[in-house]
Each structure stands twice: as structure tokens, then as C-alpha cells.
Motif scaffolding. Structure first.
Motif, short mmCIF file in Angstrom:
data_model
loop_
_atom_site.label_atom_id
_atom_site.label_comp_id
_atom_site.label_asym_id
_atom_site.label_seq_id
_atom_site.Cartn_x
_atom_site.Cartn_y
_atom_site.Cartn_z
N VAL A 85 49.28 -0.71 38.53
CA VAL A 85 49.94 0.13 37.53
C VAL A 85 49.50 1.59 37.62
O VAL A 85 49.73 2.37 36.70
N GLN A 86 48.86 1.93 38.73
CA GLN A 86 48.40 3.30 38.95
C GLN A 86 47.55 3.80 37.79
O GLN A 86 47.72 4.92 37.30
N ALA A 87 46.62 2.96 37.35
CA ALA A 87 45.70 3.31 36.26
C ALA A 87 44.52 4.05 36.88
O ALA A 87 43.45 3.48 37.12
N ASN A 88 44.73 5.33 37.13
CA ASN A 88 43.77 6.12 37.90
C ASN A 88 42.43 6.33 37.19
O ASN A 88 41.39 6.37 37.84
N GLU A 89 42.44 6.44 35.88
CA GLU A 89 41.17 6.59 35.17
C GLU A 89 40.30 5.35 35.34
O GLU A 89 39.09 5.45 35.52
N VAL A 90 40.92 4.19 35.30
CA VAL A 90 40.17 2.95 35.50
C VAL A 90 39.67 2.90 36.94
O VAL A 90 38.53 2.51 37.19
N LEU A 91 40.51 3.31 37.85
CA LEU A 91 40.14 3.30 39.26
C LEU A 91 38.91 4.16 39.50
O LEU A 91 37.99 3.76 40.24
N ILE A 92 38.85 5.31 38.86
CA ILE A 92 37.67 6.18 38.99
C ILE A 92 36.42 5.45 38.51
O ILE A 92 35.39 5.44 39.18
N ARG A 93 36.54 4.81 37.35
CA ARG A 93 35.38 4.09 36.80
C ARG A 93 34.98 2.92 37.69
O ARG A 93 33.80 2.63 37.85
N ILE A 94 35.96 2.26 38.29
CA ILE A 94 35.65 1.16 39.20
C ILE A 94 34.90 1.69 40.41
O ILE A 94 33.89 1.11 40.84
N TYR A 95 35.36 2.81 40.96
CA TYR A 95 34.67 3.39 42.11
C TYR A 95 33.25 3.83 41.74
O TYR A 95 32.32 3.67 42.53
N ARG A 131 37.24 12.44 44.43
CA ARG A 131 38.60 12.82 44.86
C ARG A 131 39.64 12.46 43.80
O ARG A 131 40.55 13.24 43.52
N TRP A 132 39.52 11.27 43.21
CA TRP A 132 40.46 10.85 42.17
C TRP A 132 40.32 11.74 40.93
O TRP A 132 41.31 12.07 40.29
N LYS A 133 39.07 12.11 40.60
CA LYS A 133 38.87 13.01 39.46
C LYS A 133 39.56 14.34 39.71
O LYS A 133 40.23 14.89 38.83
N ASP A 134 39.37 14.88 40.94
CA ASP A 134 40.03 16.15 41.29
C ASP A 134 41.54 16.01 41.21
O ASP A 134 42.24 16.90 40.72
N SER A 135 42.06 14.88 41.70
CA SER A 135 43.50 14.65 41.69
C SER A 135 44.03 14.60 40.26
O SER A 135 45.05 15.21 39.95
N LEU A 136 43.33 13.88 39.39
CA LEU A 136 43.75 13.81 37.99
C LEU A 136 43.72 15.19 37.35
O LEU A 136 44.62 15.56 36.59
#
Length: 186
Positions: free
Chosen positions: A106-116, A141-146
């Protein structure tokens, strides 16, 4: 959630339990999953890991009923973090893999950052620093992208507001010109 972050755990639990009663009566598994997730997070912050495990598991059970992928990602990651506390690194890895799959679905990028970030910590705990660095870089990288996406969205909103204001000014000017014309004609 705010009460949990400010470590006002008694108030947080009180309100979350009230919300849980309401949501359970409405039979809405998505919001029930969300409340259980927040209760799990609260208990994790209190270092009551067995209660956190129960709440995260209940959140997953409710989330599966409604295909609430984002909640499944958060709760599964929570279980992974609990596995790290008990040094069950193999289980933590499995749970982080599962959580990442849900988050990507679901492209839950905030969760993805926390998982990483959790994977980074897991690998560092295992003295696997090169791999830990890889996940640290992915999270950054995901933080920068967000952040870039947020800035772009704000810029677009400002442009839209400016266009609307410009149109409003143009309309007012036209209305004033029409009124002057009518006065000249009369």
C-alpha cells in the motif's frame, strides 16, 4: 497517541480503551485493528512486552479481516521489535520481511522507514554492520523522498492558492469595470 508520546500512559490507555469499546460495538475491524495497534505501542513503550504482544497480535487478527495492510505492517513490525527485545533475531527478521511486504503493498512509506530503521538496529545487534549501514541508508533515502514529496505538494498548493487569488482579483476588477460601464450608460 499523543498521550503515549508524552509518556502520559494512564490517560493514553484510558482513552484508547474507550475508543476500543466504541469501535468494537460498531464492528469495524479496521479501526479496531488501529486501536489495538496503539495499545500495543503503548505497552511496548511501558516495557510491558507480553501485553504489547497480545495487543499487536489482536491488531493483526482484526487487520486481516479488513485487509488493513498499513495496520498489518505497523503491528507486524511491532512484533518484530518485541522479538528483538528477546533476542529472537530469526523471528524478528521474518516479521520485518512480512511487515515490509504489507507496507510495500500500500506504499506506506512512513512504516517502511521505521521497518528499515528496525532492521538496521537488528543487524547492528548481530554485529552485521555493513548490512546495518545498508538499511540505515535506505531509511535515510526514504526520509529524503518523503520530505521532497511533501515540499513539492506544499509548493503546488501555494501555486494553486496564488492562481485562485489572481483569478479572484481579476474577477473583482472586471466586476468593477462593468459597474463603471453601467454607471456611464445610465
Amino acid at each position: 497517541v499523543t498521550y503515549t508520546e508524552t509518556k502520559n500512559f494512564v490517560e493514553a490507555e484510558k482513552y484508547l480503551n474507550e475508543v476500543l469499546k466504541i469501535r468494537t460495538r460498531k464492528d469495524d475491524p479496521t479501526t479496531v485493528s488501529e486501536v489495538y495497534l496503539n495499545l500495543g505501542y503503548l505497552k511496548e513503550k511501558q516495557k510491558n512486552y507480553s501485553a504489547a504482544h497480545e495487543y499487536y497480535s489482536a491488531s493483526i487478527e482484526a487487520g486481516k479481516k479488513s485487509d488493513y495492510w498499513q495496520g498489518l505492517a505497523w503491528s507486524t513490525m511491532g512484533l518484530g521489535n518485541l522479538s528483538m527485545v528477546t533476542a529472537d533475531y530469526a523471528r524478528a527478521t521474518k516479521l520485518f520481511d512480512e511487515a515490509e511486504g504489507y507496507a510495500k503493498k500500500v506504499q506506506a512509506n512512513e512504516v517502511l522507514i521505521r521497518i528499515y530503521e528496525s532492521r538496521r538496529d537488528l543487524l547492528a545487534a548481530q554485529n552485521r554492520y555493513k548490512e546495518s549501514l545498508h538499511f540505515s541508508m535506505l531509511a535515510d533515502r526514504w526520509k529524503d523522498s518523503l520530505h521532497r514529496n511533501d515540499l513539492a505538494r506544499r509548493f503546488t498548493n501555494l501555486q494553486t492558492i496564488d492562481e485562485i487569488e489572481r483569478r479572484d482579483r481579476d474577477i473583482k476588477t472586471l466586476e468593477q469595470e462593468q459597474q463603471l460601464e453601467k454607471k456611464k450608460i445610465s
